[in-house]
Structure formats: C-alpha cells, structure tokens
Design a protein around this motif. Sequence first.
Motif, PDB file in Angstrom:
ATOM      1  N   THR A  58       0.843  -1.197   0.000  1.00 57.28           N
ATOM      2  CA  THR A  58       0.000   0.000   0.000  1.00 57.28           C
ATOM      3  C   THR A  58       0.877   1.245   0.000  1.00 57.28           C
ATOM      4  O   THR A  58       1.983   1.245   0.548  1.00 57.28           O
ATOM      5  N   GLY A  59       0.345   2.306  -0.590  1.00 59.57           N
ATOM      6  CA  GLY A  59       1.052   3.574  -0.633  1.00 59.57           C
ATOM      7  C   GLY A  59       0.731   4.427   0.575  1.00 59.57           C
ATOM      8  O   GLY A  59       0.058   3.976   1.511  1.00 59.57           O
ATOM      9  N   PRO A  60       1.191   5.695   0.570  1.00 55.15           N
ATOM     10  CA  PRO A  60       1.006   6.574   1.730  1.00 55.15           C
ATOM     11  C   PRO A  60      -0.453   6.780   2.116  1.00 55.15           C
ATOM     12  O   PRO A  60      -0.767   7.011   3.286  1.00 55.15           O
ATOM     13  N   SER A  61      -1.358   6.711   1.148  1.00 57.12           N
ATOM     14  CA  SER A  61      -2.783   6.932   1.439  1.00 57.12           C
ATOM     15  C   SER A  61      -3.563   5.624   1.515  1.00 57.12           C
ATOM     16  O   SER A  61      -4.802   5.638   1.443  1.00 57.12           O
ATOM     17  N   GLY A  62      -2.862   4.527   1.627  1.00 60.75           N
ATOM     18  CA  GLY A  62      -3.538   3.236   1.705  1.00 60.75           C
ATOM     19  C   GLY A  62      -3.908   2.661   0.356  1.00 60.75           C
ATOM     20  O   GLY A  62      -4.595   1.638   0.280  1.00 60.75           O
ATOM     21  N   GLU A  63      -3.429   3.304  -0.710  1.00 54.48           N
ATOM     22  CA  GLU A  63      -3.761   2.808  -2.042  1.00 54.48           C
ATOM     23  C   GLU A  63      -2.996   1.522  -2.359  1.00 54.48           C
ATOM     24  O   GLU A  63      -1.885   1.312  -1.874  1.00 54.48           O
ATOM     25  N   LEU A  64      -3.601   0.664  -3.191  1.00 57.88           N
ATOM     26  CA  LEU A  64      -2.978  -0.608  -3.552  1.00 57.88           C
ATOM     27  C   LEU A  64      -1.807  -0.384  -4.508  1.00 57.88           C
ATOM     28  O   LEU A  64      -1.918   0.366  -5.475  1.00 57.88           O
ATOM     29  N   VAL A  65      -0.687  -1.033  -4.214  1.00 55.61           N
ATOM     30  CA  VAL A  65       0.473  -1.017  -5.110  1.00 55.61           C
ATOM     31  C   VAL A  65       0.656  -2.444  -5.631  1.00 55.61           C
ATOM     32  O   VAL A  65       0.906  -3.355  -4.840  1.00 55.61           O
ATOM     33  N   PRO A  66       0.521  -2.677  -6.948  1.00 58.20           N
ATOM     34  CA  PRO A  66       0.639  -4.048  -7.469  1.00 58.20           C
ATOM     35  C   PRO A  66       2.053  -4.589  -7.284  1.00 58.20           C
ATOM     36  O   PRO A  66       3.021  -3.831  -7.143  1.00 58.20           O
TER      37      PRO A  66
END
Length: 402
Positions: A240-248
Amino acid sequence: MAGVGVEDLLRTLAPQVLGVVARRFRDFGAAEDAVQEALLAAARHWPSGGLPDNPRGWLIQAAVNRLTDQLRSDQARRRREDAAAFEPPPPDVPDRDDTLVLLFLCGHPALTPAAAIALTLRAVGGLTTAEIAGAFLVPEATMAQRISRAKARIKASDVPFRLPAADERDARLRSVLHVLYLVFNEGYTSSGGGRLHRTELSGEAIRLTRLLHAMLPSDGEVTGLLALMLLTDARRPARTGPSGELVPLAEQDRTKWDRAQIREGVALVTEALALGDAGEYRLQAAIAAAHDIAPRVEDTDWDRILATYRLLERLTDNPVVTLNRAIATAMVHGPAAGLALLDTLELTGHRPDAVRAHLLELAGDVAGAVRHYDAAAARTTNTPEQRYLLTRAARLREKSRS
C-alpha cells in the motif's frame, strides 16, 4: 503492565483456559461463554490493578465460578448443576495445553467456513464478538448469532472434546488449515471496506498456524501453510502507498519487504518440500518464495512459477489456480496465450475481469483493458482495490487521448 501487554497475554491464555474449563465441564458452549466473561473481567481490572500471581489460574477460577453460578441458576439442568456446584475445585491448574483440540473442534466439517472462522477467532484467538464483527463488517448481534449457531451445531454433533482419532485426523486437519488460510486471506485482502489489509486477522492466523506447527512440526502441509503466510505477509509493507492505495506486485519497492520473514518462509518451504509429496500449501509457498527471492521484478523466474502452477492445478482443480496460471502463462508465452487460457475459465467475482484487463493492457488492447478494469471495479467491494482499478482505467484513457 500496559494495556497492550495485558491484551497479548489474554489472547495467549484464552485457548489454554478454555481447554481446561471445557474439559472439566464437558460443555464447550457454556465454557466458552464463561471464559469470555472471565477475559472481559481481566481486561477491565488487570491494567489498573496489576496482574495476579497466577494469571492463568485466575482466569480458570473466574470462568469456573461463572459457569458454576450459571449452572446453579439453571433449573432445567439441576442434576448437572449439583454435580458441578459440589465438585471440589481442582487442586492445581492442569498443565495440558488444549489449543490444538480447540482448533480441531472449531474446524469441524459440520460448520460453514464463515462460522468456523468466527468460532476460531473467538475460542482460540481470544477476540471478542465485537472485534470479530468489526473485522467482518457485520453488526455485533449478527456475529453473536453466527457464533451461537456454530456452538449449537458442535453440541448437536456430540463430538468429544479430544483430538480426533488418527483415521479421521487428516480430514479434520485439512479443515483446520482451510479455516486458518481463510482467516489469513481475509486479513491480507479484505473482502470489503476501506482498508486493503486487516492485520488483526492476518496476524492472528499466523500466530495460530505457528502454534499448530509447533505441535505438528513434521506435517508438510502445516509447515507449508506457515511458510505461505510468512512469504505473503512479508510483502505487506510495500503493498500500500502513503494513502492506503494498492500497489501491485510489479511496482512494489522491494526494499520494504520484510527480509526476516522471507528468510524464515524460504527455510520453512524448503523443509516442507523435503518432507515428501508436495501438497497445495507447499506448492503455493514455493510460488510465493519464487516471487520473494527475485531482487527485481524482471528477475522473477516465471518458468518455475508456471510449472508449479501446473502441478497445483492438477492437485486441486481450483479455478482460482487456473486464473493465476493464466498470468504466469502470459509472462512466459505472451499475453495472447494467457487470454486464451482465460477464455476456458468459468469463475465469478471481480478478479477474472481484473486479470483480463491486465493481460489486454499487456497486449496493447487499450479499449478492452479499460472496459474490463471498469467491470472489475464495479464488482469489488474493497475500496482500495476499487480505486486502483479505476485509476488504471483512467490512466489508459488519458494515454489513448494523448
């Protein structure tokens, strides 16, 4: 002791206390309720009042007192009440750890997967009904009913409180491993809500599988499942990125992966594969290890991964395995080969659309990729996954206009 320390101690002691009380009263449901009340009392009083000299004995006595009081007030069970009420307390706290018995009890084949997960988390994991309800995004009353029905079903099955006999242990162990893997997966990729991970669930699944592995160290599938969990969870910090976004996976910063977990997982899967014929968890762990040991995404040994997926597919006949094999096929033989394999697959949910979108993007079919990214986003109920899929579609639209 800080509140967190007390919480960890209570989770560790919960299955031991439940095992003692259930064994003494021979009523799993009533014992489980009494132990939960004792745990709640300890959680309220120990942080401010300090730990008793014998925390486990304190919990056992508190649960025994509550269950005895309940039996005294239960007129319909007067005979059992009398026997329990006048029975002298045990001279000492038994040392036997019944955690494994509880795991097998909660993984009883008579239970649905959802019921087995809930009961395992409460009876063995020591989570409260409210915590489990919060993790699965259902009202506490709904989860309480689910747990009550599970206990009633176990009681109706009249299963004895002991480890299953050798001739039935393998089948029951398979159910136990399946439940633990479901708990882990729900924690690693939540089926709904605003967070991708629910670490309270994945962490609990790892802890319980460690306990099981400590008790059955020579079982290759138990060892394989623990390896699979560790190797998968090792990537979580970069997922996950800084905002909780999914990183494949292909875009993750591999320096963030937990190297200690990877080393332990690789050692475990090596040990598990040496134990004999590979089962599904050992093979999945081997695939996870192939990803984890690649220093860069372009160094991934896709030939090895594809070969392992073929073995796994023959072993399980699971369409999800075929879906993953389609990705490996595309990486080895090109996206057209992966898409051709997808065409043979009948599988519902958002993942088939997400995989098809990815392979169409690799094949240069922007319009098709956008259409399937949008379709996948519409079907998932996990917000980070949905945002990732929509972002992917939006980037492709923008790219096609430039």
